[in-house]
Write a protein that holds these residues in place. Structure first.
Motif, PDB file in Angstrom:
ATOM      1  N   LEU A  65      -0.946 -13.603  15.675  1.00 16.06           N
ATOM      2  CA  LEU A  65      -0.580 -12.668  16.734  1.00 16.06           C
ATOM      3  C   LEU A  65      -0.808 -13.352  18.071  1.00 16.06           C
ATOM      4  O   LEU A  65      -1.894 -13.870  18.325  1.00 16.06           O
ATOM      5  CB  LEU A  65      -1.433 -11.400  16.659  1.00 16.06           C
ATOM      6  CG  LEU A  65      -1.468 -10.670  15.309  1.00 16.06           C
ATOM      7  CD1 LEU A  65      -2.416  -9.475  15.377  1.00 16.06           C
ATOM      8  CD2 LEU A  65      -0.077 -10.205  14.904  1.00 16.06           C
ATOM      9  N   VAL A  66       0.229 -13.390  18.890  1.00 18.11           N
ATOM     10  CA  VAL A  66       0.091 -13.917  20.248  1.00 18.11           C
ATOM     11  C   VAL A  66       0.385 -12.768  21.197  1.00 18.11           C
ATOM     12  O   VAL A  66       1.476 -12.186  21.142  1.00 18.11           O
ATOM     13  CB  VAL A  66       1.035 -15.107  20.504  1.00 18.11           C
ATOM     14  CG1 VAL A  66       0.904 -15.579  21.947  1.00 18.11           C
ATOM     15  CG2 VAL A  66       0.721 -16.257  19.558  1.00 18.11           C
ATOM     16  N   ASN A  67      -0.586 -12.436  22.019  1.00 19.04           N
ATOM     17  CA  ASN A  67      -0.494 -11.228  22.853  1.00 19.04           C
ATOM     18  C   ASN A  67      -0.080 -10.022  22.012  1.00 19.04           C
ATOM     19  O   ASN A  67       0.739  -9.214  22.434  1.00 19.04           O
ATOM     20  CB  ASN A  67       0.490 -11.431  24.009  1.00 19.04           C
ATOM     21  CG  ASN A  67       0.044 -12.547  24.941  1.00 19.04           C
ATOM     22  OD1 ASN A  67      -1.143 -12.687  25.215  1.00 19.04           O
ATOM     23  ND2 ASN A  67       0.981 -13.350  25.391  1.00 19.04           N
ATOM     24  N   GLY A  68      -0.619  -9.939  20.819  1.00 17.00           N
ATOM     25  CA  GLY A  68      -0.351  -8.803  19.945  1.00 17.00           C
ATOM     26  C   GLY A  68       0.941  -8.894  19.143  1.00 17.00           C
ATOM     27  O   GLY A  68       1.179  -8.094  18.246  1.00 17.00           O
ATOM     28  N   GLN A  69       1.760  -9.891  19.465  1.00 17.38           N
ATOM     29  CA  GLN A  69       3.051 -10.033  18.772  1.00 17.38           C
ATOM     30  C   GLN A  69       2.882 -10.908  17.523  1.00 17.38           C
ATOM     31  O   GLN A  69       2.374 -12.031  17.613  1.00 17.38           O
ATOM     32  CB  GLN A  69       4.046 -10.686  19.736  1.00 17.38           C
ATOM     33  CG  GLN A  69       5.304 -11.240  19.098  1.00 17.38           C
ATOM     34  CD  GLN A  69       6.340 -10.173  18.824  1.00 17.38           C
ATOM     35  OE1 GLN A  69       6.773  -9.463  19.738  1.00 17.38           O
ATOM     36  NE2 GLN A  69       6.735 -10.037  17.561  1.00 17.38           N
ATOM     37  N   ASP A  70       3.319 -10.391  16.393  1.00 14.35           N
ATOM     38  CA  ASP A  70       3.325 -11.158  15.149  1.00 14.35           C
ATOM     39  C   ASP A  70       4.474 -12.171  15.227  1.00 14.35           C
ATOM     40  O   ASP A  70       5.632 -11.817  15.036  1.00 14.35           O
ATOM     41  CB  ASP A  70       3.518 -10.180  13.979  1.00 14.35           C
ATOM     42  CG  ASP A  70       3.661 -10.888  12.639  1.00 14.35           C
ATOM     43  OD1 ASP A  70       3.685 -12.137  12.608  1.00 14.35           O
ATOM     44  OD2 ASP A  70       3.749 -10.172  11.628  1.00 14.35           O
ATOM     45  N   ILE A  71       4.141 -13.426  15.514  1.00 10.04           N
ATOM     46  CA  ILE A  71       5.213 -14.380  15.865  1.00 10.04           C
ATOM     47  C   ILE A  71       6.136 -14.702  14.691  1.00 10.04           C
ATOM     48  O   ILE A  71       7.294 -15.036  14.886  1.00 10.04           O
ATOM     49  CB  ILE A  71       4.675 -15.685  16.505  1.00 10.04           C
ATOM     50  CG1 ILE A  71       3.811 -16.499  15.547  1.00 10.04           C
ATOM     51  CG2 ILE A  71       3.928 -15.385  17.795  1.00 10.04           C
ATOM     52  CD1 ILE A  71       3.470 -17.897  16.089  1.00 10.04           C
ATOM     53  N   PHE A  72       5.628 -14.591  13.469  1.00  8.72           N
ATOM     54  CA  PHE A  72       6.489 -14.925  12.327  1.00  8.72           C
ATOM     55  C   PHE A  72       7.351 -13.743  11.880  1.00  8.72           C
ATOM     56  O   PHE A  72       8.098 -13.854  10.916  1.00  8.72           O
ATOM     57  CB  PHE A  72       5.669 -15.522  11.185  1.00  8.72           C
ATOM     58  CG  PHE A  72       5.053 -16.833  11.581  1.00  8.72           C
ATOM     59  CD1 PHE A  72       5.856 -17.948  11.788  1.00  8.72           C
ATOM     60  CD2 PHE A  72       3.697 -16.948  11.806  1.00  8.72           C
ATOM     61  CE1 PHE A  72       5.318 -19.156  12.187  1.00  8.72           C
ATOM     62  CE2 PHE A  72       3.134 -18.157  12.213  1.00  8.72           C
ATOM     63  CZ  PHE A  72       3.950 -19.258  12.398  1.00  8.72           C
ATOM     64  N   SER A  73       7.234 -12.616  12.585  1.00  6.75           N
ATOM     65  CA  SER A  73       8.167 -11.525  12.322  1.00  6.75           C
ATOM     66  C   SER A  73       9.402 -11.671  13.220  1.00  6.75           C
ATOM     67  O   SER A  73      10.375 -10.943  13.089  1.00  6.75           O
ATOM     68  CB  SER A  73       7.498 -10.168  12.550  1.00  6.75           C
ATOM     69  OG  SER A  73       7.315  -9.960  13.933  1.00  6.75           O
ATOM     70  N   LEU A  74       9.343 -12.616  14.167  1.00  9.11           N
ATOM     71  CA  LEU A  74      10.480 -12.834  15.060  1.00  9.11           C
ATOM     72  C   LEU A  74      11.579 -13.608  14.345  1.00  9.11           C
ATOM     73  O   LEU A  74      11.302 -14.454  13.499  1.00  9.11           O
ATOM     74  CB  LEU A  74      10.043 -13.643  16.289  1.00  9.11           C
ATOM     75  CG  LEU A  74       9.033 -12.991  17.235  1.00  9.11           C
ATOM     76  CD1 LEU A  74       8.532 -14.016  18.256  1.00  9.11           C
ATOM     77  CD2 LEU A  74       9.661 -11.801  17.935  1.00  9.11           C
ATOM     78  N   LYS A  75      12.815 -13.319  14.722  1.00 13.35           N
ATOM     79  CA  LYS A  75      13.920 -14.136  14.220  1.00 13.35           C
ATOM     80  C   LYS A  75      13.862 -15.495  14.901  1.00 13.35           C
ATOM     81  O   LYS A  75      13.245 -15.649  15.952  1.00 13.35           O
ATOM     82  CB  LYS A  75      15.248 -13.450  14.535  1.00 13.35           C
ATOM     83  CG  LYS A  75      15.406 -12.114  13.843  1.00 13.35           C
ATOM     84  CD  LYS A  75      16.859 -11.922  13.379  1.00 13.35           C
ATOM     85  CE  LYS A  75      16.991 -10.680  12.540  1.00 13.35           C
ATOM     86  NZ  LYS A  75      16.816  -9.459  13.377  1.00 13.35           N
ATOM     87  N   GLU A  76      14.520 -16.462  14.303  1.00  6.52           N
ATOM     88  CA  GLU A  76      14.390 -17.847  14.757  1.00  6.52           C
ATOM     89  C   GLU A  76      14.650 -18.021  16.257  1.00  6.52           C
ATOM     90  O   GLU A  76      13.912 -18.706  16.950  1.00  6.52           O
ATOM     91  CB  GLU A  76      15.332 -18.734  13.955  1.00  6.52           C
ATOM     92  CG  GLU A  76      14.900 -20.183  13.966  1.00  6.52           C
ATOM     93  CD  GLU A  76      15.644 -21.000  12.921  1.00  6.52           C
ATOM     94  OE1 GLU A  76      16.073 -22.101  13.255  1.00  6.52           O
ATOM     95  OE2 GLU A  76      15.807 -20.502  11.781  1.00  6.52           O
ATOM     96  N   LYS A  77      15.703 -17.351  16.745  1.00  7.20           N
ATOM     97  CA  LYS A  77      16.056 -17.488  18.167  1.00  7.20           C
ATOM     98  C   LYS A  77      14.979 -16.910  19.076  1.00  7.20           C
ATOM     99  O   LYS A  77      14.660 -17.485  20.111  1.00  7.20           O
ATOM    100  CB  LYS A  77      17.385 -16.784  18.452  1.00  7.20           C
ATOM    101  CG  LYS A  77      18.561 -17.724  18.432  1.00  7.20           C
ATOM    102  CD  LYS A  77      19.770 -17.109  19.130  1.00  7.20           C
ATOM    103  CE  LYS A  77      20.931 -18.086  19.094  1.00  7.20           C
ATOM    104  NZ  LYS A  77      22.221 -17.390  19.164  1.00  7.20           N
ATOM    105  N   SER A  78      14.454 -15.758  18.672  1.00  5.46           N
ATOM    106  CA  SER A  78      13.411 -15.128  19.489  1.00  5.46           C
ATOM    107  C   SER A  78      12.151 -15.962  19.470  1.00  5.46           C
ATOM    108  O   SER A  78      11.444 -16.076  20.463  1.00  5.46           O
ATOM    109  CB  SER A  78      13.074 -13.733  18.961  1.00  5.46           C
ATOM    110  OG  SER A  78      14.230 -12.994  18.771  1.00  5.46           O
ATOM    111  N   LEU A  79      11.869 -16.558  18.315  1.00  8.76           N
ATOM    112  CA  LEU A  79      10.695 -17.411  18.200  1.00  8.76           C
ATOM    113  C   LEU A  79      10.848 -18.633  19.116  1.00  8.76           C
ATOM    114  O   LEU A  79       9.908 -19.023  19.812  1.00  8.76           O
ATOM    115  CB  LEU A  79      10.484 -17.839  16.744  1.00  8.76           C
ATOM    116  CG  LEU A  79       9.256 -18.702  16.458  1.00  8.76           C
ATOM    117  CD1 LEU A  79       7.967 -18.032  16.896  1.00  8.76           C
ATOM    118  CD2 LEU A  79       9.166 -19.061  14.970  1.00  8.76           C
ATOM    119  N   ALA A  80      12.039 -19.206  19.138  1.00 11.46           N
ATOM    120  CA  ALA A  80      12.291 -20.359  20.002  1.00 11.46           C
ATOM    121  C   ALA A  80      12.141 -19.968  21.471  1.00 11.46           C
ATOM    122  O   ALA A  80      11.555 -20.703  22.268  1.00 11.46           O
ATOM    123  CB  ALA A  80      13.688 -20.918  19.742  1.00 11.46           C
TER     124      ALA A  80
END
Ligand code: ADP
Ligand code: ADP
Length: 221
Positions: A65-80
Motif C-alpha cells: 500500500l502506498v498512501n493507502g493505495q494497493d498498487i498491485f490492484s492498479l492496471k498496468e497503465k495506472s501503475l506506470a
C-alpha cells in the motif's frame, strides 16, 4: 502518516526446477519523511523488496500500500503513471541510455516543464552533484562513479515523494558518497521525501533515521 505499508509480502522465484524464497512474509510500515536504511547480507532479499515496493516486480503473495493505495490492484497503465509521478529509482545497474548525454539522460523524466526549464532543472541538479563539466558527455565517457551520480540526478529531478535506492553509493569513493548522501539527506529534510536505501555501507546507514535488517527474506527485529 504511513506512506508505505506492506502486508505479508512473499516472493518466490522459480529457478531450474526449484523455488527460491526471496521474501518470506515482510510486514513493514514506513512513515512519510522517514529515511530507512535496508541492510542485510547479500541474497537476503533487499533488491527484491525494493523492486516490489516500486511496483516493478510483483509479489507472489501479499500487498503493497502506498498512501493507502494497493498498487498491485492498479492496471498496468495506472501503475506506470503512479511510478512516474511518485517514485524515483536509483538502481545498481544504472540504465543510463548510452546514446544520450548526461544532461539528456537527466532530462528524460521531466515532463511538466518547457524544454528550457527542464534543461535548467537538469543542469542545476547535475551541478549540485559536481558534474558541471560532464553535461555533454555520454555514459561511456564517464567513470562508474560519475555514471552513478547521473543516475541519481535522474532519479531525483522529478521531485518524487519516494526514493528507492539500491546501493546508491556502491561504486563511489568516500568523497562522492558524501556528496550523494548529502543530497539525499537534503531532499529528505527539505522536501520530506521518504526513502528506502539498500546498503552495505555503515556510513550510508548513519545518514538514515532507521535501519531495517533483512535476513533470509525476513525482517529482523
Ligand atoms: P545484490 O548485489 O543486491 O546481491 P545481485 O547482484 O544478486 O544483487 O542481483 C542483481 C540482479 O540480478 C537482481 O536484481 C535480480 O533481478 C537478478 N538476480 C539475482 N539473483 C538471480 C538469480 N539467481 N537468477 C536470476 N537473476 C538473478
Ligand atoms: P539482495 O539484494 O539482498 O542481495 P536479492 O533480492 O537480490 O537479495 O536476492 C534474494 C534471493 O533471491 C537470492 O537468493 C537471489 O539469488 C534470488 N533472486 C533474486 N532475483 C532473482 C531472479 N530474478 N530469479 C531467481 N532468483 C532471484
Amino acid at each position: 502518516s504511513e506512506v508505505i505499508k506492506t502486508q505479508n509480502l512473499i516472493k518466490h522465484y522459480f529457478l531450474e526446477g526449484s523455488y527460491i524464497e526471496a521474501l518470506r512474509g515482510i510486514n513493514l510500515s514506513i512513515k512519510k519523511g522517514e529515511m530507512v536504511a535496508l541492510m542485510g547480507p547479500s541474497g537476503s532479499g533487499k533488491s527484491t523488496l525494493l523492486h516490489i515496493l516500486g511496483g516493478i516486480d510483483v509479489p507472489t503473495e501479499g500487498k503493497v500500500l502506498v498512501n493507502g493505495q494497493d498498487i498491485f490492484s492498479l492496471k498496468e497503465k495506472s501503475l506506470a503513471r503512479f511510478r512516474n509521478k511518485h517514485i524515483g529509482f536509483v538502481f545498481q545497474f544504472h540504465y543510463l541510455l548510452p546514446e544520450f548525454t548526461a544532461l539528456e539522460n537527466v532530462m528524460i523524466p521531466i515532463q511538466i516543464y518547457s524544454k528550457e526549464k527542464a534543461r535548467e532543472k537538469a543542469e542545476r541538479i547535475l551541478e549540485r552533484l559536481g558534474l558541471e563539466k560532464r553535461l555533454d558527455h555520454k555514459p561511456s565517457q564517464l567513470s562508474g562513479g560519475e555514471q552513478q551520480r547521473v543516475a541519481i540526478a535522474r532519479a531525483v529531478v522529478n521531485n518524487p515523494d519516494i526514493i528507492l535506492a539500491d546501493e546508491p553509493t556502491g561504486n563511489l569513493d568516500s568523497r562522492n558518497t558524501e556528496i550523494v548522501m548529502n543530497l539525499l539527506k537534503e531532499l529528505n529534510e527539505k522536501n520530506n521525501v521518504t526513502m528506502v536505501i539498500a546498503t552495505h555501507d555503515r556510513e550510508v546507514a548513519e545518514y538514515c533515521s532507521r535501519i531495517v535488517y533483512l535476513k533470509d527474506g525476513i525482517v529482523q527485529s
